[in-house]
Design an enzyme around this catalytic site. Structure first.
Site, PDB file in Angstrom:
ATOM      1  N   SER A 105      -2.890  13.791 -12.804  1.00 33.29           N
ATOM      2  CA  SER A 105      -3.161  12.374 -13.120  1.00 33.29           C
ATOM      3  C   SER A 105      -2.182  11.445 -12.394  1.00 33.29           C
ATOM      4  O   SER A 105      -2.549  10.323 -12.016  1.00 33.29           O
ATOM      5  CB  SER A 105      -3.147  12.129 -14.633  1.00 33.29           C
ATOM      6  OG  SER A 105      -1.858  12.294 -15.159  1.00 33.29           O
ATOM      7  N   LEU A 150       5.976  22.577 -10.877  1.00 36.44           N
ATOM      8  CA  LEU A 150       6.817  23.202 -11.891  1.00 36.44           C
ATOM      9  C   LEU A 150       7.923  24.101 -11.359  1.00 36.44           C
ATOM     10  O   LEU A 150       8.748  24.570 -12.130  1.00 36.44           O
ATOM     11  CB  LEU A 150       5.940  24.012 -12.861  1.00 36.44           C
ATOM     12  CG  LEU A 150       5.007  23.141 -13.719  1.00 36.44           C
ATOM     13  CD1 LEU A 150       4.145  24.017 -14.623  1.00 36.44           C
ATOM     14  CD2 LEU A 150       5.801  22.124 -14.530  1.00 36.44           C
ATOM     15  N   HIS A 162       9.606  12.602 -13.975  1.00 42.75           N
ATOM     16  CA  HIS A 162       9.935  13.426 -15.154  1.00 42.75           C
ATOM     17  C   HIS A 162       9.614  12.628 -16.419  1.00 42.75           C
ATOM     18  O   HIS A 162       9.944  11.436 -16.498  1.00 42.75           O
ATOM     19  CB  HIS A 162      11.431  13.786 -15.117  1.00 42.75           C
ATOM     20  CG  HIS A 162      11.826  14.693 -16.237  1.00 42.75           C
ATOM     21  ND1 HIS A 162      11.599  16.058 -16.205  1.00 42.75           N
ATOM     22  CD2 HIS A 162      12.400  14.426 -17.437  1.00 42.75           C
ATOM     23  CE1 HIS A 162      12.042  16.592 -17.338  1.00 42.75           C
ATOM     24  NE2 HIS A 162      12.533  15.625 -18.094  1.00 42.75           N
TER      25      HIS A 162
HETATM   26  C1  GRF Z   1       3.903  14.593 -15.922  1.00 43.88           C
HETATM   27  O1  GRF Z   1       4.243  14.339 -17.251  1.00 43.88           O
HETATM   28  C2  GRF Z   1       5.144  14.646 -15.064  1.00 43.88           C
HETATM   29  O2  GRF Z   1       6.153  13.825 -15.525  1.00 43.88           O
HETATM   30  C3  GRF Z   1       5.573  16.065 -15.225  1.00 43.88           C
HETATM   31  O3  GRF Z   1       4.366  16.789 -15.260  1.00 43.88           O
HETATM   32  C4  GRF Z   1       3.312  15.969 -15.736  1.00 43.88           C
HETATM   33  C5  GRF Z   1       2.226  16.006 -14.724  1.00 43.88           C
HETATM   34  O4  GRF Z   1       1.050  15.435 -15.173  1.00 43.88           O
HETATM   35  N1  GRF Z   1       6.523  16.421 -14.210  1.00 43.88           N
HETATM   36  P1  GRF Z   1      -0.148  15.219 -14.175  1.00 43.88           P
HETATM   37  O5  GRF Z   1      -0.478  16.569 -13.541  1.00 43.88           O
HETATM   38  O6  GRF Z   1       0.270  14.213 -13.151  1.00 43.88           O
HETATM   39  O7  GRF Z   1      -1.295  14.734 -15.017  1.00 43.88           O
END
Ligand code: GRF
Length: 229
Positions: free
Chosen positions: A15, A90, A109
């Site tokens: 997202s 990750l 983050h």
């Molecule tokens: C987000 O909350 C970001 O801060 C963290 O992982 C999540 C990723 O969400 N590092 P998305 O895949 O962008 O929806």
């Protein structure tokens, strides 16, 4: 100036990637930046589908490639990438890639670093820890990436109140909505030369002075507090 060429790395739904696509790739006239490559931490994830839907080139890392700096650098060089954005990626970035792109890799983050960061602090683990600690404020942080998890210099933060009846899911949703605004703002500021890497000896902190382009080699941090303009 040609648009800043961005690679977005993601391991999940993407997202935040979508927020960048909406802001830059779908923009009508003269974007300052463009997402040119999406790298998926694994095959089959939503982020790769979003890339395909937007007509952006993508690559799914095979397990052995995740730690192969040469493979990363080939990919980033082929696509002439200026800025690497970790948006829900990750794993650690191979150190040779950090070295080559130092100051040009950022991460978003879902908490106010340096609190609630580090290995294992991702996704719902973060929001559960925030609630367990009784924190009254959480938020989103965008920071430079270094060789460790979540320790690079903070570029921008956006606080989000923790509400008395919050669940981890509700808090996560409110923080994510803020991430979708903060991350494109920081990328845009970087593309305009308004945020550059801070002096390494400077303690983590914020500089609320001029947002004008700093002298070459000098780095200012940007603090975004809630609504702007
Ligand atoms: C987000 O909350 C970001 O801060 C963290 O992982 C999540 C990723 O969400 N590092 P998305 O895949 O962008 O929806």
């Amino acid at each position: 100036m040609p648009p800043l060429r961005i690679a977005v790395l993601a391991s999940g739904g993407g997202s935040n990637l979508q927020a960048l696509i909406d802001r830059f790739n779908a923009a009508a006239a003269e974007p300052v930046a463009r997402v040119e490559l999406v790298v998926g931490g694994r095959p089959g994830i939503g982020a790769l589908e979003r890339a395909a839907a937007a007509g952006i080139g993508s690559h799914a890392l095979q397990p052995r490639e995740a730690t192969d700096a040469g493979a990363w650098l080939d990919l980033l060089t082929q696509h002439r990438i200026d800025l690497v954005v970790l948006a829900g990626y990750l794993r650690l970035v191979p150190s040779a890639v950090v070295e080559t792109f130092r100051g040009r890799i950022i991460n978003v983050h879902p908490a106010l670093l340096p609190a609630f960061g580090g290995m294992g602090m991702y996704g719902m683990h973060v929001h559960r820890a925030v609630l367990a600690a009784g924190a009254r404020v959480s938020g989103a942080t965008v920071h430079l990436v270094d060789e460790r998890y979540d320790t690079g210099r903070i570029l921008a933060q956006w606080p989000v109140p923790v509400l008395p009846d919050d669940t981890a899911e509700r808090l996560a949703a409110r923080v994510l909505a803020v991430e979708h605004r903060l991350l494109p703002l920081v990328v845009e500021a970087l593309a305009r030369g308004e945020v550059v890497g801070p002096p390494a000896t400077d303690p983590v902190g914020f500089d609320l002075e001029s947002r004008a382009a700093p002298a070459e080699g000098h780095v200012r941090s940007l603090l975004v507090l809630g609504e702007r303009g």
